[in-house]
Enzyme design. Sequence first.
Site, short mmCIF file in Angstrom:
data_model
loop_
_atom_site.label_atom_id
_atom_site.label_comp_id
_atom_site.label_asym_id
_atom_site.label_seq_id
_atom_site.Cartn_x
_atom_site.Cartn_y
_atom_site.Cartn_z
N ARG A 100 8.20 -33.72 22.88
CA ARG A 100 7.57 -34.81 23.65
C ARG A 100 8.11 -36.12 23.09
O ARG A 100 8.00 -36.37 21.89
CB ARG A 100 6.05 -34.77 23.55
N HIS A 127 7.43 -35.11 33.48
CA HIS A 127 6.49 -34.23 32.78
C HIS A 127 6.55 -32.86 33.47
O HIS A 127 5.63 -32.45 34.16
CB HIS A 127 5.08 -34.83 32.85
N GLN A 130 3.78 -30.09 33.14
CA GLN A 130 2.57 -30.45 33.87
C GLN A 130 2.69 -30.02 35.34
O GLN A 130 1.76 -29.44 35.91
CB GLN A 130 2.34 -31.96 33.79
N ASP A 222 -3.00 -40.32 38.16
CA ASP A 222 -2.74 -40.31 36.71
C ASP A 222 -3.02 -41.73 36.21
O ASP A 222 -3.22 -42.66 37.02
CB ASP A 222 -1.28 -39.88 36.46
N CYS A 262 -3.86 -35.09 35.79
CA CYS A 262 -3.27 -34.32 34.67
C CYS A 262 -4.08 -34.49 33.40
O CYS A 262 -3.96 -33.66 32.49
CB CYS A 262 -1.82 -34.74 34.45
N ARG A 290 -2.33 -24.97 32.06
CA ARG A 290 -1.23 -25.32 31.18
C ARG A 290 -0.96 -24.18 30.19
O ARG A 290 0.19 -23.88 29.87
CB ARG A 290 -1.54 -26.61 30.41
N1 CP Z 1 -1.73 -33.68 30.60
C1 CP Z 1 -1.18 -33.75 29.38
O1 CP Z 1 0.01 -33.54 29.16
O2 CP Z 1 -2.07 -34.09 28.40
P1 CP Z 1 -1.74 -34.38 26.88
O3 CP Z 1 -1.11 -35.73 26.78
O4 CP Z 1 -3.08 -34.32 26.19
O5 CP Z 1 -0.80 -33.32 26.37
N1 NVA Z 2 1.63 -40.58 32.53
C1 NVA Z 2 0.90 -40.20 31.35
C2 NVA Z 2 0.76 -38.72 31.27
C3 NVA Z 2 -0.01 -38.22 30.09
C4 NVA Z 2 -0.13 -36.73 30.06
C5 NVA Z 2 1.59 -40.74 30.11
O1 NVA Z 2 2.82 -40.63 30.03
O2 NVA Z 2 0.91 -41.28 29.24
#
Ligand code: CP
Ligand code: NVA
Length: 304
Positions: A100, A127, A130, A222, A262, A290
């Site tokens: 990530r 993502h 997701q 989101d 999400c 997930r």
């Molecule tokens: N939806 C999602 O990816 O959540 P996190 O940031 O908690 O992993």
């Molecule tokens: N768009 C959000 C998704 C988190 C899972 C972010 O990148 O913070």
Amino acid sequence: MRDFLSIADLSADELVNLLERSAKIKADPQSVATALAGTAVAMLFEKPSTRTRTSFEVAVGQMAGIAVILTETDMQLGRGESLEDTGRVLSRYAEAIVLRTFGQDRLDRLAGAADAPVVSALSDLEHPCQAVGDLLTITERKGALAGLTLAYLGDGNNTCHALMLAGALSGMRIRVACPPGYEPDERVSALAAELAAAHGGAIEVTDDPAAGPAGADIVYTDVWASMGQESEATAREAVFPPFQVNAAAMALAAPDAIAMHCLPAHRGLEITDEVLDGPQSVVWDQAENRLHTEKAILLFALDR
Ligand code: CP
Ligand code: NVA
């Protein structure tokens, strides 16, 4: 073995296979109880995570693998070791690497240097894990994906991009409603439109908040300010409210529409309590799924 850095790394058939396998794993977790026996998966998080980190760690454990969670601050990466050298070294211990990070280029660089397949656990651009979990959730509620309309209200961000690509590959109509200046990335939109045309779907982008949810089967949102955009939060809160997913927005959608997010949610900003906690919300199933889809994604990346 395969990297999974973007939904666009998948063919439509591969996406279908991932979803079918995820559903089988969900129905019978024991069927993969030893699928990763003796296999290590290194997971490197340069941004916070609750769902992705936990679901991947539990997924590896439930398949008898070894999950190694790493954060930048406790690695030599944080002291200047290169991402490439980190990838080369991790590949000597682990059979797969989950990352990530911020720029999508960091995923590309890691994948270029690592012998082990690399899976994106989110970047600023996309993502993908997701979106796979989301399509499993939609399939459970709606059956076939092709022909469904998903309205995405809010920021044209990483989650939105992955949904556009995954929906396009699945023959869905993805309608993004966002304030001017917050549209999805043009290259992602163009690629999604191309994929949609090839698979019977459609991609639409509008700045009309009411046009977004009109008649939609799925209403998705989101956060307005993603990780790394915290300094823009106040400015964004000034322009995004018309795109809030609330009871009025849901009333414009199909009567049996589902509401998706999400998570994490900022209650009262992009989504109201009444929707998040209401009967149309499927957000907790989304979060659960997930776990099942991470298993299928790891097995896909490892060609198991
Ligand atoms: N939806 C999602 O990816 O959540 P996190 O940031 O908690 O992993
Ligand atoms: N768009 C959000 C998704 C988190 C899972 C972010 O990148 O913070």
